[in-house]
Motif scaffolding. Structure first.
Motif, mmCIF file in Angstrom:
data_model
loop_
_atom_site.group_PDB
_atom_site.id
_atom_site.type_symbol
_atom_site.label_atom_id
_atom_site.label_comp_id
_atom_site.label_asym_id
_atom_site.label_seq_id
_atom_site.Cartn_x
_atom_site.Cartn_y
_atom_site.Cartn_z
ATOM 1 N N ALA A 235 5.262 -10.959 3.142
ATOM 2 C CA ALA A 235 6.583 -10.394 2.885
ATOM 3 C C ALA A 235 7.459 -11.438 2.199
ATOM 4 C CB ALA A 235 7.220 -9.939 4.193
ATOM 5 N N TYR A 236 8.459 -10.968 1.488
ATOM 6 C CA TYR A 236 9.351 -11.892 0.784
ATOM 7 C C TYR A 236 9.902 -12.927 1.757
ATOM 8 C CZ TYR A 236 13.194 -13.849 -1.832
ATOM 9 O OH TYR A 236 14.044 -14.732 -2.447
ATOM 10 N N SER A 237 9.806 -14.189 1.362
ATOM 11 C CA SER A 237 10.308 -15.312 2.143
ATOM 12 C C SER A 237 11.449 -15.967 1.377
ATOM 13 C CB SER A 237 9.183 -16.327 2.378
ATOM 14 O OG SER A 237 9.694 -17.579 2.761
ATOM 15 N N GLU A 238 12.623 -16.037 1.989
ATOM 16 C CA GLU A 238 13.767 -16.731 1.366
ATOM 17 C C GLU A 238 13.405 -18.187 1.100
ATOM 18 O OE1 GLU A 238 17.063 -16.020 0.530
ATOM 19 O OE2 GLU A 238 16.879 -13.878 0.938
ATOM 20 N N GLU A 239 12.739 -18.816 2.073
ATOM 21 C CA GLU A 239 12.392 -20.231 1.961
ATOM 22 C C GLU A 239 11.464 -20.487 0.773
ATOM 23 O OE1 GLU A 239 9.835 -23.556 4.401
ATOM 24 O OE2 GLU A 239 10.799 -21.975 5.560
ATOM 25 N N LYS A 240 10.453 -19.645 0.604
ATOM 26 C CA LYS A 240 9.494 -19.814 -0.490
ATOM 27 C C LYS A 240 9.948 -19.102 -1.766
ATOM 28 C CE LYS A 240 5.628 -20.590 2.550
ATOM 29 N NZ LYS A 240 4.252 -20.345 2.884
ATOM 30 N N GLU A 241 10.967 -18.236 -1.639
ATOM 31 C CA GLU A 241 11.484 -17.442 -2.748
ATOM 32 C C GLU A 241 10.334 -16.718 -3.433
ATOM 33 O OE1 GLU A 241 13.243 -15.344 -5.134
ATOM 34 O OE2 GLU A 241 12.519 -16.872 -6.506
ATOM 35 N N ALA A 242 9.517 -16.065 -2.598
ATOM 36 C CA ALA A 242 8.355 -15.352 -3.129
ATOM 37 C C ALA A 242 7.846 -14.333 -2.124
ATOM 38 C CB ALA A 242 7.232 -16.332 -3.454
ATOM 39 N N ALA A 243 7.204 -13.313 -2.662
ATOM 40 C CA ALA A 243 6.370 -12.382 -1.899
ATOM 41 C C ALA A 243 4.994 -12.447 -2.550
ATOM 42 C CB ALA A 243 6.924 -10.964 -1.961
ATOM 43 N N LEU A 244 3.957 -12.183 -1.763
ATOM 44 C CA LEU A 244 2.594 -12.187 -2.294
ATOM 45 C C LEU A 244 1.988 -10.802 -2.149
ATOM 46 C CD1 LEU A 244 1.225 -15.572 -0.888
ATOM 47 C CD2 LEU A 244 2.177 -15.108 -3.157
ATOM 48 N N TRP A 245 1.116 -10.472 -3.090
ATOM 49 C CA TRP A 245 0.505 -9.148 -3.158
ATOM 50 C C TRP A 245 -0.988 -9.286 -3.405
ATOM 51 C CZ3 TRP A 245 4.109 -5.348 -2.414
ATOM 52 C CH2 TRP A 245 5.443 -5.715 -2.601
ATOM 53 N N LYS A 246 -1.746 -8.347 -2.869
ATOM 54 C CA LYS A 246 -3.191 -8.303 -3.086
ATOM 55 C C LYS A 246 -3.475 -8.007 -4.556
ATOM 56 C CE LYS A 246 -7.393 -6.253 -1.254
ATOM 57 N NZ LYS A 246 -7.959 -5.283 -0.327
ATOM 58 N N LEU A 247 -4.540 -8.613 -5.053
ATOM 59 C CA LEU A 247 -4.961 -8.395 -6.431
ATOM 60 C C LEU A 247 -5.217 -6.912 -6.664
ATOM 61 C CD1 LEU A 247 -5.609 -10.051 -8.986
ATOM 62 C CD2 LEU A 247 -7.994 -10.062 -8.245
ATOM 63 N N THR A 248 -4.648 -6.389 -7.718
ATOM 64 C CA THR A 248 -4.841 -4.996 -8.102
ATOM 65 C C THR A 248 -5.744 -4.962 -9.335
ATOM 66 O OG1 THR A 248 -3.706 -3.000 -8.874
ATOM 67 C CG2 THR A 248 -2.683 -5.077 -9.442
ATOM 68 N N PRO A 249 -6.551 -3.928 -9.510
ATOM 69 C CA PRO A 249 -7.441 -3.894 -10.671
ATOM 70 C C PRO A 249 -6.717 -3.577 -11.987
ATOM 71 C CG PRO A 249 -7.725 -1.916 -9.348
ATOM 72 C CD PRO A 249 -6.785 -2.810 -8.592
ATOM 73 N N ASP A 250 -5.465 -3.140 -11.895
ATOM 74 C CA ASP A 250 -4.713 -2.745 -13.095
ATOM 75 C C ASP A 250 -3.734 -3.848 -13.470
ATOM 76 O OD1 ASP A 250 -3.827 -1.243 -15.203
ATOM 77 O OD2 ASP A 250 -2.426 -0.077 -13.991
ATOM 78 N N PHE A 251 -4.186 -4.807 -14.291
ATOM 79 C CA PHE A 251 -3.348 -5.926 -14.716
ATOM 80 C C PHE A 251 -3.652 -6.262 -16.172
ATOM 81 C CE2 PHE A 251 -7.139 -7.831 -12.751
ATOM 82 C CZ PHE A 251 -7.605 -8.596 -13.798
#
Length: 152
Positions: A95-111
């Motif tokens: 989930a979005y982290s203020e400290e890291k200023e990032a959210a992470l997502w699983k690799l999707t096949p549509d990129f």
């Protein structure tokens, strides 16, 4: 998302009030600067100098940011940055982290793969999910500068 070379960077300086100083800093970068953070305009604009070996696509995760635009510049080496619209991300792994200023997502096949090498940069806004540091065709050592530019 924008992909171009530093030679053409002046074309994008009007898109954000801090892009001119961002690209001036990148033009002066010669690879001798210490790894880590370098303030350009305090917390509004700063550079992160890093070096690493690119990783296989299976280890990639998409990331997204809210407060900063990434200007990712390859000084030496080459890599693939995977790009997809943030709206297409389905499975959040952090989930979005203020400290890291990032959210992470699983690799999707549509990129879309962006191939970046010496002198190339990518500008990635908060709506641009991206998975950097991926092998182009083999593992490679990269020297990269990521300039974090505050969203206006």
């Amino acid at each position: 998302m924008i992909l171009d070379t530093l030679d053409n960077a002046a074309r994008y300086e009007s898109l954000n009030s801090r892009f001119a100083q961002t690209f001036a800093w990148l033009r002066a970068f010669d690879g001798t600067q210490e790894l880590g953070r370098h303030d350009i305009d305090g917390g509004h604009c700063f550079a992160l100098v890093q070096t690493y070996e690119t990783k296989p696509i299976e280890k990639a995760k998409f990331e997204s940011h809210r407060k900063y635009i990434d200007v990712q510049f390859i000084h030496s080496g080459r890599e693939t940055i995977l790009w997809a619209p943030l709206a297409s991300m389905k499975e959040e792994t952090m989930a979005y982290s203020e400290e890291k200023e990032a959210a992470l997502w699983k690799l999707t096949p549509d990129f879309t793969p962006l191939h970046v090498s010496d002198g190339h940069f990518a500008i990635l806004w908060p709506q641009d999910a991206h998975a950097p540091c991926v092998e182009w065709d083999k593992p490679e050592q990269v020297v990269k500068v990521v300039v974090k530019v505050a969203v206006e």
